[in-house]
Design a protein around this motif. Structure first.
Motif, PDB file in Angstrom:
ATOM      1  N   VAL A   1       0.848  -1.184   0.000  1.00  0.00           N
ATOM      2  CA  VAL A   1       0.000   0.000   0.000  1.00  0.00           C
ATOM      3  C   VAL A   1       0.883   1.234   0.000  1.00  0.00           C
ATOM      4  O   VAL A   1       1.477   1.581   1.016  1.00  0.00           O
ATOM      5  CB  VAL A   1      -0.936   0.021   1.225  1.00  0.00           C
ATOM      6  N   PRO A   2       1.043   1.903  -1.158  1.00  0.00           N
ATOM      7  CA  PRO A   2       1.955   3.038  -1.237  1.00  0.00           C
ATOM      8  C   PRO A   2       1.476   4.262  -0.464  1.00  0.00           C
ATOM      9  O   PRO A   2       2.260   5.126  -0.130  1.00  0.00           O
ATOM     10  CB  PRO A   2       2.014   3.343  -2.738  1.00  0.00           C
ATOM     11  N   HIS A   3       0.170   4.350  -0.224  1.00  0.00           N
ATOM     12  CA  HIS A   3      -0.343   5.527   0.486  1.00  0.00           C
ATOM     13  C   HIS A   3      -1.480   5.110   1.407  1.00  0.00           C
ATOM     14  O   HIS A   3      -2.653   5.293   1.089  1.00  0.00           O
ATOM     15  CB  HIS A   3      -0.834   6.576  -0.521  1.00  0.00           C
TER      16      HIS A   3
ATOM     17  N   ARG B   1      -4.427   4.956   3.978  1.00  0.00           N
ATOM     18  CA  ARG B   1      -5.353   5.993   4.398  1.00  0.00           C
ATOM     19  C   ARG B   1      -6.191   5.456   5.555  1.00  0.00           C
ATOM     20  O   ARG B   1      -6.454   4.263   5.663  1.00  0.00           O
ATOM     21  CB  ARG B   1      -6.277   6.385   3.237  1.00  0.00           C
TER      22      ARG B   1
ATOM     23  N   ARG C   1      -4.462  -1.136  -9.037  1.00  0.00           N
ATOM     24  CA  ARG C   1      -3.579  -0.138  -8.417  1.00  0.00           C
ATOM     25  C   ARG C   1      -4.338   0.677  -7.370  1.00  0.00           C
ATOM     26  O   ARG C   1      -3.802   1.007  -6.314  1.00  0.00           O
ATOM     27  CB  ARG C   1      -2.991   0.788  -9.493  1.00  0.00           C
TER      28      ARG C   1
ATOM     29  N   GLN D   1      -4.589  -1.243  -4.220  1.00  0.00           N
ATOM     30  CA  GLN D   1      -3.323  -1.174  -3.494  1.00  0.00           C
ATOM     31  C   GLN D   1      -3.198   0.134  -2.716  1.00  0.00           C
ATOM     32  O   GLN D   1      -2.564   0.183  -1.667  1.00  0.00           O
ATOM     33  CB  GLN D   1      -2.141  -1.320  -4.460  1.00  0.00           C
ATOM     34  N   MET D   2      -3.826   1.179  -3.239  1.00  0.00           N
ATOM     35  CA  MET D   2      -3.753   2.482  -2.582  1.00  0.00           C
ATOM     36  C   MET D   2      -4.800   2.640  -1.480  1.00  0.00           C
ATOM     37  O   MET D   2      -4.819   3.654  -0.796  1.00  0.00           O
ATOM     38  CB  MET D   2      -3.927   3.592  -3.622  1.00  0.00           C
TER      39      MET D   2
ATOM     40  N   THR E   1       0.131   6.645  -9.604  1.00  0.00           N
ATOM     41  CA  THR E   1      -0.037   6.637  -8.152  1.00  0.00           C
ATOM     42  C   THR E   1       0.138   8.029  -7.573  1.00  0.00           C
ATOM     43  O   THR E   1      -0.646   8.478  -6.730  1.00  0.00           O
ATOM     44  CB  THR E   1       0.981   5.684  -7.492  1.00  0.00           C
ATOM     45  N   ASP E   2       1.159   8.747  -8.034  1.00  0.00           N
ATOM     46  CA  ASP E   2       1.436  10.089  -7.530  1.00  0.00           C
ATOM     47  C   ASP E   2       0.280  11.032  -7.844  1.00  0.00           C
ATOM     48  O   ASP E   2      -0.146  11.825  -7.006  1.00  0.00           O
ATOM     49  CB  ASP E   2       2.733  10.616  -8.142  1.00  0.00           C
TER      50      ASP E   2
ATOM     51  N   ARG F   1      -2.856  10.084  -5.758  1.00  0.00           N
ATOM     52  CA  ARG F   1      -2.585  10.446  -4.360  1.00  0.00           C
ATOM     53  C   ARG F   1      -2.742  11.946  -4.147  1.00  0.00           C
ATOM     54  O   ARG F   1      -3.355  12.396  -3.172  1.00  0.00           O
ATOM     55  CB  ARG F   1      -1.164  10.014  -3.989  1.00  0.00           C
TER      56      ARG F   1
END
Length: 238
Positions: free
Chosen positions: A23-25, A27, A49, A52-53, A140-141, A144
């Motif tokens: 999980v890149p970010h 929450r 994706r 994953q976030m 993703t960036d 986010r």
């Protein structure tokens, strides 16, 4: 061929089932998403994706008609990701519709870095413009940033936004056109009369004429064809 995260595409699963390292970010609260794209593989990759976030619910739709039906059935989600090049309607119009119905965040996904498309997307209410060729990191960036309340433009289209809606006049001096003036010029380029433009934009023909006079003063010409040519050259209209 679109490459948004295809190398990492997996079936969508509840975010809670994913290891924390994936999980890149993270929450505190799961968010809901509507993904609209007529390419199944790309749509699945984006959905994976987003999971994953931290996306808890990902609704998918292919054409505009299905997207409208889904949007009406679910009500506003936290985020919508829309392909601009849909086969049965305008992605820009769909952005406008979702925003007018209370959808708080819209990310546009496009194949083109055309300046007109980029500006139109943001003017319609999108908070991000991503290219389908973008790397998973860029996607993703961008998502986010929008989830955090910001705006994002793919690095390759950012210079387009930096120039705003400036058009070089007959003296080669850049002049800034308003969003309404750009709309009027685009309809002129489409071959519409002042009366037709007024009906399209809910303006009187006299107001349209006033807009054109103001544009002419800015650009140094009263000739409609020349105004259109200058705006096209600047990438403000198509």
């Amino acid at each position: 061929m679109a490459t948004v995260g295809l190398s990492q595409a997996v079936r969508s699963t509840p975010a809670g089932a994913l290891p924390a390292s994936m999980v890149p970010h993270p929450r505190e609260e799961l968010f809901s998403v509507l993904v609209v794209d007529d390419h199944p593989l790309l749509r699945e990759a984006i959905a994976a994706r987003l999971a994953q976030m931290g996306a808890g619910t990902v609704h998918e739709a292919a054409p505009v008609a299905e997207a409208r039906a889904r949007a009406q059935a679910t009500g506003p989600c936290d985020l919508a990701i829309l392909d601009l090049g849909l086969p049965d309607g305008s992605g820009i119009e769909l952005v406008t519709e979702l925003r007018s119905h209370g959808w708080p965040r819209v990310v546009v996904l496009a194949s083109s870095d055309d300046p007109y498309a980029v500006r139109s997307a943001f003017q319609a209410g999108a908070q991000a413009y991503l290219l389908k060729s973008a790397s998973p990191v860029v996607v993703t960036d961008g998502v986010r940033r929008v989830l955090e309340g910001g705006v994002y433009a793919d690095p390759s289209v950012a210079p387009v936004l930096a120039t705003g809606t400036r058009v070089a006049g007959t003296d080669n001096t850049p002049r800034e056109l308003s969003a309404r003036e750009v709309e009027v010029l685009q309809l002129v380029a489409d071959g519409q009369s002042n009366k037709e433009i007024g009906e399209e934009l809910s303006l009187s023909a006299l107001t349209v004429k006033s807009h054109l006079s103001r544009i002419g003063r800015k650009l140094g010409t009263g000739d409609r064809a020349q105004m259109v040519a200058l705006a096209m050259r600047a990438g403000v209209i198509r």
